[in-house]
Design a protein around this motif. Structure first.
Motif, PDB file in Angstrom:
ATOM      1  N   VAL A  12       0.757  -1.068  -0.019  1.00  0.00           N
ATOM      2  CA  VAL A  12       0.199  -0.001   0.009  1.00  0.00           C
ATOM      3  C   VAL A  12       0.822   1.243   0.097  1.00  0.00           C
ATOM      4  N   ILE A 305     -10.355  -6.294   5.237  1.00  0.00           N
ATOM      5  CA  ILE A 305      -9.461  -6.710   4.233  1.00  0.00           C
ATOM      6  C   ILE A 305      -9.312  -8.251   4.193  1.00  0.00           C
ATOM      7  N   TYR A 353     -12.853   5.638   7.452  1.00  0.00           N
ATOM      8  CA  TYR A 353     -12.095   5.772   5.975  1.00  0.00           C
ATOM      9  C   TYR A 353     -13.089   6.389   4.939  1.00  0.00           C
ATOM     10  N   THR A 354     -13.263   5.400   3.911  1.00  0.00           N
ATOM     11  CA  THR A 354     -14.330   5.601   2.774  1.00  0.00           C
ATOM     12  C   THR A 354     -15.741   5.741   3.126  1.00  0.00           C
ATOM     13  N   THR A 384     -15.725   1.222  -0.044  1.00  0.00           N
ATOM     14  CA  THR A 384     -14.771  -0.174  -0.223  1.00  0.00           C
ATOM     15  C   THR A 384     -13.764   0.052   0.788  1.00  0.00           C
ATOM     16  N   ALA A 385     -13.274  -1.066   1.225  1.00  0.00           N
ATOM     17  CA  ALA A 385     -12.053  -1.392   2.166  1.00  0.00           C
ATOM     18  C   ALA A 385     -11.092  -0.989   1.395  1.00  0.00           C
ATOM     19  N   ARG A 386     -10.354   0.219   1.621  1.00  0.00           N
ATOM     20  CA  ARG A 386      -9.290   0.868   1.125  1.00  0.00           C
ATOM     21  C   ARG A 386      -8.715   1.930   2.145  1.00  0.00           C
ATOM     22  N   PHE A 387      -7.521   2.443   1.883  1.00  0.00           N
ATOM     23  CA  PHE A 387      -7.098   3.287   2.533  1.00  0.00           C
ATOM     24  C   PHE A 387      -7.050   4.920   2.183  1.00  0.00           C
ATOM     25  N   ASP A 388      -8.373   5.175   1.971  1.00  0.00           N
ATOM     26  CA  ASP A 388      -8.574   6.552   1.636  1.00  0.00           C
ATOM     27  C   ASP A 388     -10.012   7.221   2.622  1.00  0.00           C
TER      28      ASP A 388
END
Length: 418
Positions: A12, A305, A353-354, A384-388
């Motif tokens: 990442v 995740i 996060y998102t 969604t499962a992300r680092f934003d």
């Protein structure tokens, strides 16, 4: 967010180095010249009520947008941590906004006319990881940037800014540590606790004990690392149901693969109380006590995740600190990753996060009932499962304003809808 070395393992983010020395400095390493771009502080979006499920482009429920400033307003590339300070002399409210390249300061007292007062540049190099807390009238700032140490900034200087925005300088810099992932402060006794330092330091990347009662002369007097690396933590003067520890200073660390609880009242001889695991551990990230110190609400940053379920928040019963147990688990409505969360009264404010900021009703937590009551989603693209999206929130202003820092779209101030 995860320490860089671990993020590299999942592809990442990039690694930042770390080192440590033992000195106090009042100098910053960047070249603080007059032509440094610190941004203009322009407001991107003003007051916008939540109507029909949105405030402008932002999905919402129960919270109105007071204003937003994007990252360009502060000449930052990414947002990260956030904290707040209320000046007890004049009751003005300030946001302390973590950026990859420094810390921005905004007077949010009048949300129809917010004032970007200025910026303190990072002590060494830029980093996506920065954390700030407050003791009295001083901010204490750490970063994963190599050799950063702890920047100390006198917040009373914000009272007298006549030509904003200004390029600020720190009032002291403690370099007894190099990088740190987070900093914790127990305001009751005037101690700071940087955590997530170099894994090969004297405390295994655990927690350092730093006396900050004289804020510009921090003095390290020990640490604790028996349970290894601490990613994040909370330190409290305990007043919960376990009378064995009434009045003791209790450290509870999110230590990657376990929760670690220790009595650190005696700084020369900290002692382990208990360690605790749980099912489907991926990365034990951060948590916060309820105000009665009975429950500890924890987020695991990688479980969504790794295991594919929706946002999971775990609640531990701490009635017996020597034998804590899992009390209940809350599963959120989206697959977004949970990040930092804080308790205020009967509400838990979760940076998701998102999925933005989610507000959970914990008034019936004793009966294992937790429900989502409101949200403000600063990252409308997806959940969604992300680092934003949202890195952190600060819900502790008496005015009821909530400040939010979004990695991608910057700084938001919201408040409960009328």
């Amino acid at each position: 967010m995860l320490r860089p070395t671990l993020l590299v393992l999942i592809g990442v983010f990039m690694v930042f180095g770390c080192s440590s020395d033992n000195s106090l400095s009042s100098e910053t390493e960047p070249d603080l010249t007059d032509d440094v771009n610190i941004g203009t502080g322009e407001v991107t979006l003003g007051q916008t009520p939540c109507q029909g499920g949105t405030a402008s482009i932002y999905p919402c429920n129960g919270y109105d947008l007071l204003f937003q400033m994007d990252l360009d307003a502060f000449a930052g590339g990414e947002g990260n941590d956030i904290w707040g300070w209320t000046d007890t002399v004049n009751s003005r409210e300030y946001a302390l906004i973590g950026l990859d390249n420094g810390t921005a300061f905004v007077d949010i007292t009048d949300t129809t006319n917010p004032v970007y007062l200025g910026k303190l540049l990072t002590a060494t190099v830029s980093s996506g990881w920065r954390d700030v807390k407050v003791y009295g009238n001083h901010a204490f700032i750490v970063s994963e940037a190599a050799n950063h140490g702890i920047q100390v900034f006198d917040l009373t200087k914000l009272r007298n800014v006549t030509d904003p925005p200004q390029l600020f300088t720190e009032d002291a810099r403690y370099t007894g540590i190099g990088n740190a992932h987070n900093i914790v402060i127990n305001e009751d006794i005037g101690f700071a606790y940087p955590v997530g330092t170099a894994r090969n330091d004297d405390f295994n990347g655990g927690v350092h004990f730093i006396d900050i009662q004289n804020p510009t002369s921090p003095n390290e007097i020990g640490g604790y690392g028996d349970n290894g690396y601490t990613h994040d933590a909370q330190v409290i003067t305990y007043s919960g149901p376990d009378t064995d520890y009434t009045g003791r200073e209790i450290f509870i660390g999110a230590n990657e693969d376990q929760i670690a609880i220790a009595d650190i009242t005696d700084k020369a001889s900290p002692t382990e109380i208990a360690t605790l695991g749980y099912g489907n551990i991926a990365y034990t990230h951060q948590g916060w006590f309820t105000e009665d110190h009975r429950y500890f609400i924890l987020g695991d940053e990688l479980d969504e995740i790794m295991f594919g379920f929706n946002s999971r928040t775990l609640v531990f019963d701490m009635s017996d600190l020597d034998n804590p147990v899992l009390h209940t688990t809350y599963i959120g409505p989206t697959s977004a990753i949970d990040h930092n969360g804080y308790v205020l009264g009967d509400e838990f404010f979760l940076a998701n996060y998102t999925a933005g900021m989610r507000v959970l009703d914990i008034s019936d937590i004793e009966n294992q009932s937790i429900t989502e009551k409101a949200f403000f989603d600063t990252y409308p693209s997806n959940n969604t499962a992300r680092f934003d999206g949202v890195w952190s929130v600060y819900p502790f202003f008496e005015s009821g304003k909530i400040i939010i820092n979004d990695i991608n779209s910057g700084f938001f101030v919201v408040q409960k809808s009328n």
